[in-house]
Enzyme design. Sequence first.
Site, short mmCIF file in Angstrom:
data_model
loop_
_atom_site.label_atom_id
_atom_site.label_comp_id
_atom_site.label_asym_id
_atom_site.label_seq_id
_atom_site.Cartn_x
_atom_site.Cartn_y
_atom_site.Cartn_z
N ASP A 64 48.26 34.74 11.97
CA ASP A 64 48.82 35.26 10.72
C ASP A 64 47.68 35.76 9.84
O ASP A 64 46.73 35.04 9.56
CB ASP A 64 49.62 34.16 10.01
N SER A 130 54.62 38.62 5.72
CA SER A 130 54.87 38.04 7.05
C SER A 130 56.34 38.11 7.44
O SER A 130 56.66 38.10 8.63
CB SER A 130 54.41 36.58 7.08
N ASP A 181 58.46 28.64 7.36
CA ASP A 181 57.66 29.78 6.88
C ASP A 181 58.07 31.03 7.67
O ASP A 181 58.61 30.95 8.77
CB ASP A 181 56.18 29.45 7.07
N THR A 183 56.91 33.46 9.60
CA THR A 183 56.63 33.83 11.00
C THR A 183 57.45 33.02 12.00
O THR A 183 58.04 33.60 12.91
CB THR A 183 55.12 33.72 11.27
N ARG A 194 62.99 34.68 2.16
CA ARG A 194 62.17 33.79 2.98
C ARG A 194 62.02 32.40 2.40
O ARG A 194 61.69 31.45 3.11
CB ARG A 194 60.79 34.42 3.22
N GLN A 368 56.57 31.63 21.24
CA GLN A 368 55.70 32.18 20.21
C GLN A 368 54.81 31.07 19.66
O GLN A 368 55.28 29.96 19.41
CB GLN A 368 56.51 32.78 19.06
N GLU A 370 51.94 30.46 16.57
CA GLU A 370 51.31 31.06 15.40
C GLU A 370 50.17 30.19 14.86
O GLU A 370 50.36 28.99 14.62
CB GLU A 370 52.33 31.24 14.27
N ASP A 375 45.84 33.43 7.45
CA ASP A 375 46.46 34.05 6.27
C ASP A 375 46.35 33.15 5.03
O ASP A 375 45.91 33.59 3.98
CB ASP A 375 47.94 34.33 6.56
N LYS A 376 46.73 31.90 5.20
CA LYS A 376 46.83 31.06 4.00
C LYS A 376 45.45 30.83 3.38
O LYS A 376 45.32 30.79 2.16
CB LYS A 376 47.53 29.74 4.35
N HIS A 379 44.27 34.00 1.63
CA HIS A 379 44.85 34.03 0.28
C HIS A 379 44.00 33.20 -0.69
O HIS A 379 43.86 33.53 -1.85
CB HIS A 379 46.28 33.46 0.28
N ASP A 416 50.16 39.66 12.26
CA ASP A 416 51.34 40.21 11.58
C ASP A 416 50.96 41.21 10.49
O ASP A 416 51.71 42.12 10.20
CB ASP A 416 52.23 39.10 11.02
N HIS A 417 49.79 41.02 9.90
CA HIS A 417 49.31 41.97 8.88
C HIS A 417 47.82 41.71 8.70
O HIS A 417 47.32 40.64 9.06
CB HIS A 417 50.04 41.79 7.55
#
Length: 682
Positions: A64, A130, A181, A183, A194, A368, A370, A375-376, A379, A416-417
């Site tokens: 992520d 996400s 979350d 994803t 979400r 899947q 993750e 990501d977190k 941030h 994802d991004h």
Amino acid sequence: MKRHAIITGAVAAVTAIATAAALPTLALAQDGKSAEQLAQHGAAQRIATVGAANAKNVILFIGDGMGDSEITVARDYLKGANGSFDGLDKIGQPNLSGAKENGTGQYTTFSLGGSSKDAGKPVVTPVTDSAASGSGWATGTKTYNNAVSVDSSQNPQLNLIELAKAKGLATGNVTTAEIQDATPAVLESHSTQRSCYGPQGKTDGSSDDSAKRCDVAQLKQNGGIGSISEQLLDTRADVTIGGGSKYFNQTAQAGEYAGKTLWEQAKERGYQTVENDVNAFSALSYKENQPVLALLGDGNLPTQFNDTPALTQKLTEQRGAIQCSTNPSWLGNKNAAGNSASLADMTDKAIDLLQANPKSSSNGFFLQVEGASIDKQDHAANACGQIGETDDLDKAISAALKKVDLSNTLIIVTADHAHTSQIVGEPPAYALSTILKSPVDGAQIVVSYGTATVTDPDAEDASRGYNDGGMEHTGTQLRIAASGPGAFRVDGLTDQTDNFYTIAKSLGLAADTDAQNALSSNAKVSVKDGVAKVAGFNGDAVLGYQLQDTETGAVLASSNDDTPVSGVRVATGETTTIDFNGVKGFDPSASTYTLTVTGKQSGTKIATEFGLTGNGASNVVIAPKTGDKAGNKAQQAGLGGALVGALGQTGTRILGTVMMVLALAVAGGLLAAWRRGIFARK
Ligand SMILES: [Zn+2]
């Protein structure tokens, strides 16, 4: 017969409108498709015609927020600038993976709206969250940021776990985030927001903020399909492992399990549950029809490395180059019993559980995995946090490579991004940064973070550092790599939604709308002791129903059809029950009833008669099983909605609507004939 006459009249009216109205031409953007066109299922694909079914299993690894710079930061620090990851860098690499087929490319990730405010009016949005990005690869449909496997108009789109279950595959969903979350949620639920974690919103069950966190129409007490956690239990993946255990302390507010906590509900529904217990997690083994739900922390799981918050230019220079240290609360540390639960351990366990499942040996599996905290921690402008999580993802890929055979298993690694961190030469004046010294090659790596829209004064305090969590995602294209059958499909430039088709095509799942609608062609409804058992609506996520007294025509009960997330959530690949006991005026020993169940995605409509003169064993299909989503939408809106909707629609949509109404008229005739006894009743 009266209803039949009304419908026939309506058909004439719609036909007249369709022929008389000047058809508007499609607004085609000069250099591509319009946002409205891109909002259609599959419309953003760049390689639609490539690929075929050739893999038995697929494992999708998502880092992520793992853009190219996040991979490079972690590699530079952990392996040296000329080093390579054992798992992450092996996938897609022809000389290293051991697979016959390998592929590496880039994909675009844009979304169709910055928030739920853009639902219904898609707008091309360069930076995704996400939720929209996960919906893209999980369903093949572009949508707005905040949407969880619903399209731009908030209609649920079938996801890869639902489609894999429809084909009899074993399924798994593993994450280091809260399991609710975005994803992981895109594979277990359909939610317009979400944050709709549970029936009491995003709380530990001691309070209720569902009115703020959820579209209230989605809540069960309002006739909706329920929260993300409740739908997770309906989806019933064979293996679910992650964080977010405290949200399962919430209590169901309506439905069959009203008054019980989600943990109690999970146990009653036959799940093997593990709550924050690494030893119990390690001891898990496959048990028939007892899916695993193991949530190993209250929230997101702790990262491998301690925090290294970013500072302003002057302070980061004063602090100098630093190194990462192990976080004592990371679950990858061995406990007193010698057990651990790193992402690699979780992946290893998930594959063991899936491979022991007979569904897997006969039909294969889809999993899947993750790594969420790249990501977190991005941030949070926390360089070591994101590096440790990237390391965990790399090790999870290595763990999978030890367990699977790349001649029948496709492994895909992507993100994802993209995110905020950048490797720069000097601490920048206009962004925060951290200087790291690689323990491998001694390089000084300056990592900058500069996408927060609000300043945090703590970044100017060396003892605190930036802790706002507000660094924003970025919009660049991402790496996608694959090894195994069908891997070449990731080559070149694709879109995130192509990844849905790569996986669905490799596994032979129903990818396009007609194939998905056809999954409901064997739908069956039976009623016993006032309880309807609905099965085979595999092309649907949501059901509507109407219970009618056959003799008087009175409607005794019906589903809420107000919104696309109103109605009954399909128990994926299982039997959905609807209990009519207690409905006012309902007495199967005294009268005869007709129950009509509609699959809201496929449009499949089944009527069954039971009570005095019937036993609910015969089903009559009274609606088409094919047709576009526009038709289905019109059908959901009811006949009046179809008429009104037709006026503002494009030519094809009007045609679709007319055909749908015609089919309804034919179906009405069939129903009438059936009631007159033309078809043999069993
Ligand atoms: Zn994020």
